[in-house]
Scaffold this active site. Structure first.
Site, short mmCIF file in Angstrom:
data_model
loop_
_atom_site.label_atom_id
_atom_site.label_comp_id
_atom_site.label_asym_id
_atom_site.label_seq_id
_atom_site.Cartn_x
_atom_site.Cartn_y
_atom_site.Cartn_z
N GLN A 12 0.81 -1.22 0.00
CA GLN A 12 0.00 0.00 0.00
C GLN A 12 0.85 1.28 0.00
OE1 GLN A 12 -3.86 0.12 2.15
NE2 GLN A 12 -2.97 -1.53 3.37
N TYR A 127 2.95 -10.24 15.78
CA TYR A 127 3.15 -9.13 14.84
C TYR A 127 3.76 -7.93 15.54
CZ TYR A 127 1.93 -5.04 12.02
OH TYR A 127 1.98 -3.86 11.33
#
Length: 290
Positions: A12, A127
């Protein structure tokens, strides 16, 4: 003219930087992704940058599948931590200034006011833990660096919440969206623009000393429910958004309940004017439609 290497450029943020690059004067870009450059290999990195005289490195590469990371710890750590270590060492060896993108997930999400850069971190899942490991490795190896923590990234590219809600809102009459997780959406276009402004600022100021960690998102605060509701309004979708709670939505990784980022530092140091999240949704949706 500054020469810039962008890693993870098909994601992105990298895609948004690529869009802006064609309109940017005074900067030259080399865009890479896994097919062009394996950032987990120090040898591949060293060979790639040889004789190219890169001045900046923007690392957009990351393992971002929050739930899958819980089961694929080794790969998450390889990309989010080990690769960042490689890029940090590469930067030291070649006099490059790295700009590394991190996340709000480095915080516990149990606070009640916007997190500043100096507050204690406490990542709850793999994460967040691996992203924080990457931050620490970069800090310890390379003194001249910029780390930008961001949140709830969306754009016309790849998979993201806005695109999912946009598509579902066209087909569904009702959707349930989580109401008890609070943060701020970040339009990747705005973040990309700000990164280029940061580079311009550092390049013009030969005595620049404000290296370190910064926070960036759009202005404002909302829940995922609020975000989804505004998306439907902006897209003129007749889809009703209903509230659901986190406890009713099963997922492997724990999400932060509150991860609003304080952006005072980045606005002050780099003189940035950051738009409110509500006013940027339509801009993104119009790009997707067109």
């Amino acid at each position: 003219m500054a020469n810039i290497l962008v890693t993870g450029s098909n994601g992105q943020l990298g895609s948004e930087i690529r869009e802006l690059a064609s309109k940017t004067v005074g900067l030259t870009f080399t865009f890479t992704d896994i097919k062009e450059l394996d950032i987990t290999s120090p040898e591949a990195l060293s060979k790639f940058v040889k004789d190219k005289n890169f001045r900046y490195l923007i690392n957009c590469a990351a393992y971002t599948n929050v739930d899958k990371a819980e089961e694929d710890k080794d790969t998450a750590r390889l990309i989010n931590a080990t690769a960042v270590k490689n890029l940090a060492q590469l930067s030291i060896d070649n006099n490059i200034i790295p700009i590394h993108i991190s996340t709000d997930y480095v915080f516990s999400g149990e606070g009640f006011k916007p997190y500043t850069e100096n507050e204690s971190t406490d990542p709850q899942g793999i994460y967040g833990k691996t992203k924080f490991e990457g931050e620490e490795l970069l800090r310890n190896i390379c003194q001249k660096h910029i780390i930008i923590r961001t949140s709830w990234l969306y754009s016309p590219f790849g998979k993201n919440f806005l695109k999912t809600m946009l598509n579902l809102g066209r087909d569904k009459t009702e959707l349930g969206v989580i109401v008890d997780q609070i943060g701020t959406p970040t339009y990747a276009h705005d973040l990309a623009f700000s990164i280029l402004k940061i580079i311009e600022n550092i390049d013009k100021n030969k005595d620049f000393k404000d290296y370190g960690t910064y926070h960036y998102s759009n202005e404002g605060v909302c829940s995922w429910f609020d975000f989804a509701s505004e998306i439907q309004i902006a897209a003129n979708n007749n889809c009703k958004i209903n509230t659901i709670e986190s406890k009713d939505f099963e997922c492997l990784a724990k999400r932060p309940y509150y991860s609003v980022l304080n952006k005072s530092k980045i606005k002050h140091i780099f003189d940035l004017d950051i738009p409110h999240w509500r006013v940027r949704i339509s801009h993104c949706i119009n790009r997707i439609i067109s």
